[in-house]
Design a protein around this motif. Sequence first.
Motif, PDB file in Angstrom:
ATOM      1  N   SER A 231      43.895  64.079  36.985  1.00 42.99           N
ATOM      2  CA  SER A 231      44.998  63.370  37.625  1.00 42.99           C
ATOM      3  C   SER A 231      46.184  64.313  37.786  1.00 42.99           C
ATOM      4  O   SER A 231      46.476  65.127  36.905  1.00 42.99           O
ATOM      5  CB  SER A 231      45.411  62.157  36.787  1.00 42.99           C
TER       6      SER A 231
ATOM      7  N   GLN B  60      42.698  53.148  46.616  1.00 40.28           N
ATOM      8  CA  GLN B  60      42.297  52.598  45.323  1.00 40.28           C
ATOM      9  C   GLN B  60      42.440  51.086  45.334  1.00 40.28           C
ATOM     10  O   GLN B  60      41.585  50.372  44.815  1.00 40.28           O
ATOM     11  CB  GLN B  60      43.168  53.183  44.214  1.00 40.28           C
ATOM     12  N   HIS B  61      43.548  50.617  45.883  1.00 35.78           N
ATOM     13  CA  HIS B  61      43.800  49.178  45.967  1.00 35.78           C
ATOM     14  C   HIS B  61      43.534  48.743  47.410  1.00 35.78           C
ATOM     15  O   HIS B  61      43.758  49.488  48.349  1.00 35.78           O
ATOM     16  CB  HIS B  61      45.228  48.875  45.521  1.00 35.78           C
TER      17      HIS B  61
ATOM     18  N   ASN C 118      44.550  46.531  49.721  1.00 36.56           N
ATOM     19  CA  ASN C 118      45.538  46.404  50.793  1.00 36.56           C
ATOM     20  C   ASN C 118      45.082  45.474  51.912  1.00 36.56           C
ATOM     21  O   ASN C 118      45.401  45.705  53.086  1.00 36.56           O
ATOM     22  CB  ASN C 118      45.903  47.779  51.376  1.00 36.56           C
TER      23      ASN C 118
ATOM     24  N   GLY D 178      36.934  42.098  43.095  1.00 42.44           N
ATOM     25  CA  GLY D 178      37.470  43.398  43.481  1.00 42.44           C
ATOM     26  C   GLY D 178      36.469  44.223  44.268  1.00 42.44           C
ATOM     27  O   GLY D 178      36.824  44.880  45.256  1.00 42.44           O
TER      28      GLY D 178
ATOM     29  N   GLN E 140      36.892  45.567  48.141  1.00 39.81           N
ATOM     30  CA  GLN E 140      36.807  46.974  48.526  1.00 39.81           C
ATOM     31  C   GLN E 140      35.774  47.178  49.626  1.00 39.81           C
ATOM     32  O   GLN E 140      35.968  48.005  50.525  1.00 39.81           O
ATOM     33  CB  GLN E 140      36.487  47.841  47.307  1.00 39.81           C
TER      34      GLN E 140
ATOM     35  N   GLU F  47      39.754  57.557  45.619  1.00 38.64           N
ATOM     36  CA  GLU F  47      39.295  56.917  44.381  1.00 38.64           C
ATOM     37  C   GLU F  47      38.997  55.434  44.614  1.00 38.64           C
ATOM     38  O   GLU F  47      39.591  54.558  43.977  1.00 38.64           O
ATOM     39  CB  GLU F  47      40.327  57.108  43.277  1.00 38.64           C
TER      40      GLU F  47
ATOM     41  N   THR G 121      36.789  53.397  43.733  1.00 38.15           N
ATOM     42  CA  THR G 121      36.216  52.556  42.678  1.00 38.15           C
ATOM     43  C   THR G 121      37.060  52.531  41.412  1.00 38.15           C
ATOM     44  O   THR G 121      36.699  51.866  40.446  1.00 38.15           O
ATOM     45  CB  THR G 121      34.799  53.048  42.306  1.00 38.15           C
ATOM     46  N   SER G 122      38.198  53.239  41.403  1.00 33.63           N
ATOM     47  CA  SER G 122      38.947  53.389  40.146  1.00 33.63           C
ATOM     48  C   SER G 122      39.588  52.091  39.676  1.00 33.63           C
ATOM     49  O   SER G 122      39.855  51.924  38.487  1.00 33.63           O
ATOM     50  CB  SER G 122      40.023  54.471  40.301  1.00 33.63           C
ATOM     51  N   ALA G 123      39.852  51.149  40.587  1.00 29.82           N
ATOM     52  CA  ALA G 123      40.490  49.888  40.202  1.00 29.82           C
ATOM     53  C   ALA G 123      39.473  48.779  39.931  1.00 29.82           C
ATOM     54  O   ALA G 123      39.865  47.637  39.685  1.00 29.82           O
ATOM     55  CB  ALA G 123      41.462  49.444  41.296  1.00 29.82           C
ATOM     56  N   LEU G 124      38.182  49.116  39.948  1.00 29.66           N
ATOM     57  CA  LEU G 124      37.134  48.110  39.819  1.00 29.66           C
ATOM     58  C   LEU G 124      36.580  48.046  38.400  1.00 29.66           C
ATOM     59  O   LEU G 124      36.520  49.060  37.700  1.00 29.66           O
ATOM     60  CB  LEU G 124      35.988  48.413  40.789  1.00 29.66           C
ATOM     61  N   ASP G 125      36.152  46.849  38.015  1.00 27.52           N
ATOM     62  CA  ASP G 125      35.401  46.718  36.773  1.00 27.52           C
ATOM     63  C   ASP G 125      34.086  47.484  36.914  1.00 27.52           C
ATOM     64  O   ASP G 125      33.512  47.545  38.014  1.00 27.52           O
ATOM     65  CB  ASP G 125      35.107  45.245  36.478  1.00 27.52           C
TER      66      ASP G 125
END
Length: 267
Positions: free
Chosen positions: A53, A111-112, A114, A166, A170, A189, A191-195
């Motif tokens: 990061s 990531q999100h 939107n 989520g 996506q 990224e 998939t970074s905000a996904l379970d």
Amino acid sequence: MTITVNSRTTATAPSPAMVRAVGVRKSFGSNEVLQGIDLTVEQGEVVCLIGPSGSGKSTFLRCINHLERTDGGQLWVAGAPVGYELRGTRLHELKDRDVCRQRTGVGMVFQHFNLFPHMTVLENLMEAPVRALRQPKARVRERALGLLEKVGLAEKASAYPRSLSGGQQQRVAIARALCMEPRLMLFDEPTSALDPELVGDVLAVMRDLAASGMTMVVVTHEIGFARDVADRVAFFDGGRIVEIGPPAQVLGNPEHPRTREFLAAVR
């Protein structure tokens, strides 16, 4: 799930590289986030950007779409300077409306998700092609429904984003980007905000998209995806590309100590 990409992406005629970056620099105040990025992405190629990061991966991706202005170097997409036009021997920055027009050939997934919360899934897909490209609604609707089917969400066309998981949101975001018939897809990224249990469905869509011939630049921490799908992997660290090459080299037998250190940590 198999996704067929538009003919502009699958064309085999000789043409410029899809992305060409030469000495790209970007600073935020005194923090030089990109310190001279050189990278070429050919048509039909999948390049994954990995690294810690803050190493500049997402900033570089945003520069490709002119969401961030570069401070130095040159950046071209499909033979055209990003955010600028060439007049004689000088680059002139485009007006906002022309930048938006230039972006229509580049899809971006963040990531999100939107998604517009007040619109149905189908309306989310149709909004930009109808308003920005002024394409006929009937044609856009048919394309949008086809894309929803291919990402496994045909039954969610009339649903609102809040009712989706989520992972489903996506996949809708990917379908929405594809509805613009882009020549290039950028993933930051995704998939970074996904379970964890939702990651697989999104990666499956991206795998099929790559297999169809879409040119993709993907910022990801999914090392397995990069190993299986990428044509090349670029390791970013400290605002530079430290190492780049085929996945078997960069991920399987990295030359740079910093790459080895990073991979040992993420594994």
